[in-house]
Design a protein around this motif. Structure first.
Motif, PDB file in Angstrom:
ATOM      1  N   ARG A  59       0.848  -1.187   0.000  1.00 16.98           N
ATOM      2  CA  ARG A  59       0.000   0.000   0.000  1.00 16.98           C
ATOM      3  C   ARG A  59       0.880   1.232   0.000  1.00 16.98           C
ATOM      4  N   VAL A  60       0.342   2.301  -0.563  1.00 16.49           N
ATOM      5  CA  VAL A  60       1.015   3.591  -0.617  1.00 16.49           C
ATOM      6  C   VAL A  60       0.163   4.539   0.216  1.00 16.49           C
ATOM      7  N   TRP A  61       0.795   5.252   1.151  1.00 13.04           N
ATOM      8  CA  TRP A  61       0.043   6.104   2.058  1.00 13.04           C
ATOM      9  C   TRP A  61       0.890   7.302   2.483  1.00 13.04           C
ATOM     10  N   PHE A  62       0.202   8.334   2.986  1.00  6.20           N
ATOM     11  CA  PHE A  62       0.883   9.496   3.532  1.00  6.20           C
ATOM     12  C   PHE A  62       0.240   9.868   4.855  1.00  6.20           C
ATOM     13  N   ASN A  63       0.947  10.677   5.617  1.00  8.03           N
ATOM     14  CA  ASN A  63       0.478  11.112   6.925  1.00  8.03           C
ATOM     15  C   ASN A  63      -0.166  12.481   6.779  1.00  8.03           C
ATOM     16  N   SER A  64      -1.403  12.588   7.260  1.00  2.00           N
ATOM     17  CA  SER A  64      -2.114  13.861   7.269  1.00  2.00           C
ATOM     18  C   SER A  64      -2.542  14.165   8.695  1.00  2.00           C
ATOM     19  N   ASN A  65      -1.795  15.029   9.347  1.00  2.00           N
ATOM     20  CA  ASN A  65      -2.096  15.407  10.736  1.00  2.00           C
ATOM     21  C   ASN A  65      -2.202  14.193  11.655  1.00  2.00           C
ATOM     22  N   GLY A  66      -1.266  13.252  11.499  1.00  2.00           N
ATOM     23  CA  GLY A  66      -1.236  12.070  12.355  1.00  2.00           C
ATOM     24  C   GLY A  66      -2.127  10.930  11.892  1.00  2.00           C
ATOM     25  N   LYS A  67      -2.831  11.117  10.803  1.00  2.00           N
ATOM     26  CA  LYS A  67      -3.729  10.083  10.277  1.00  2.00           C
ATOM     27  C   LYS A  67      -3.154   9.531   8.974  1.00  2.00           C
ATOM     28  N   GLU A  68      -3.081   8.197   8.873  1.00  2.00           N
ATOM     29  CA  GLU A  68      -2.589   7.571   7.650  1.00  2.00           C
ATOM     30  C   GLU A  68      -3.678   7.577   6.579  1.00  2.00           C
ATOM     31  N   ILE A  69      -3.348   8.108   5.406  1.00  2.00           N
ATOM     32  CA  ILE A  69      -4.271   8.153   4.274  1.00  2.00           C
ATOM     33  C   ILE A  69      -3.725   7.224   3.185  1.00  2.00           C
ATOM     34  N   THR A  70      -4.421   6.142   2.942  1.00  2.00           N
ATOM     35  CA  THR A  70      -4.028   5.187   1.902  1.00  2.00           C
ATOM     36  C   THR A  70      -4.601   5.651   0.580  1.00  2.00           C
ATOM     37  N   PHE A  71      -3.767   5.666  -0.474  1.00  2.00           N
ATOM     38  CA  PHE A  71      -4.303   6.102  -1.756  1.00  2.00           C
ATOM     39  C   PHE A  71      -4.005   5.164  -2.915  1.00  2.00           C
ATOM     40  N   GLN A  72      -3.288   4.074  -2.677  1.00  2.00           N
ATOM     41  CA  GLN A  72      -3.106   3.115  -3.759  1.00  2.00           C
ATOM     42  C   GLN A  72      -2.624   1.787  -3.202  1.00  2.00           C
ATOM     43  N   PHE A  73      -2.975   0.723  -3.938  1.00  2.00           N
ATOM     44  CA  PHE A  73      -2.547  -0.637  -3.628  1.00  2.00           C
ATOM     45  C   PHE A  73      -1.854  -1.224  -4.840  1.00  2.00           C
ATOM     46  N   PHE A  74      -0.876  -2.080  -4.595  1.00  2.00           N
ATOM     47  CA  PHE A  74      -0.161  -2.763  -5.674  1.00  2.00           C
ATOM     48  C   PHE A  74      -0.133  -4.253  -5.379  1.00  2.00           C
TER      49      PHE A  74
END
Length: 180
Positions: free
Chosen positions: A49-64
């Protein structure tokens, strides 16, 4: 969302000596947000999974999944810090190639370079669709589209990652699933 780089025999013949293979446990971080990406990963088995941190919350935006390549391409090509993290969410077998080696393969094989460019264009197109869906579609519409286009995600990915991918809470996802 699931784009496969069209690997042909010439690509593998030209690049096989540059890849190294690893068996990784789930939750293995391959790249952390803020690091410079120096590698590209090919998934033989498993899921990332590809994700980023937004104010302490993990946001997943893609799967491989199997047969796909992933990297923080923006970081991989520019040398800038990655805007996101990449991690395994299943036990996985990953083949890794370093940036310089990958560039050598592309420089020596024009058809592979063309295949890779097409892969990047398709990936960009998928990002645009995802972006527009987040703006225009309601969560239930996004869920139905996911069910239609990528049912393997619903079968293999934990619910909290799917909810994050859809931009909703796990509770909201549960409600949408129960309406079906």
């Amino acid at each position: 969302m699931l784009n496969h780089l069209n690997h042909n025999e010439s690509f593998w013949e030209a690049s096989k000596d540059f890849f190294y293979s690893e068996k990784l446990k789930s939750k293995t971080v391959l790249l952390s947000e803020g690091e410079i990406s120096k590698k590209m990963f090919y998934v033989e088995k498993g899921c990332l999974r590809v994700w980023f941190n937004s104010n302490g919350k993990e946001i997943t935006f893609q799967f491989f999944f199997e047969g796909q390549m992933v990297s923080s391409f923006e970081s991989f090509w520019t040398g800038q810090p990655s805007l996101y993290s990449i991690e395994t969410i299943e036990d996985s077998i990953i083949h890794t190639i370093k940036r310089n080696d990958f560039q050598e393969v592309l420089d020596s094989n024009p058809s592979t370079k063309k295949d890779f460019e097409n892969y990047i264009y398709k990936r960009l197109g998928n990002y645009v669709k995802l972006f527009l869906s987040r703006i225009a579609d309601k969560p239930e519409q996004r869920y139905k589209e996911l069910l239609k286009t990528n049912p393997e995600i619903l079968q293999r990915i934990p619910q909290h990652y799917i909810a994050s991918y859809l931009g909703i809470s796990a509770v909201s996802l549960s409600r949408i699933r129960n309406r079906r």
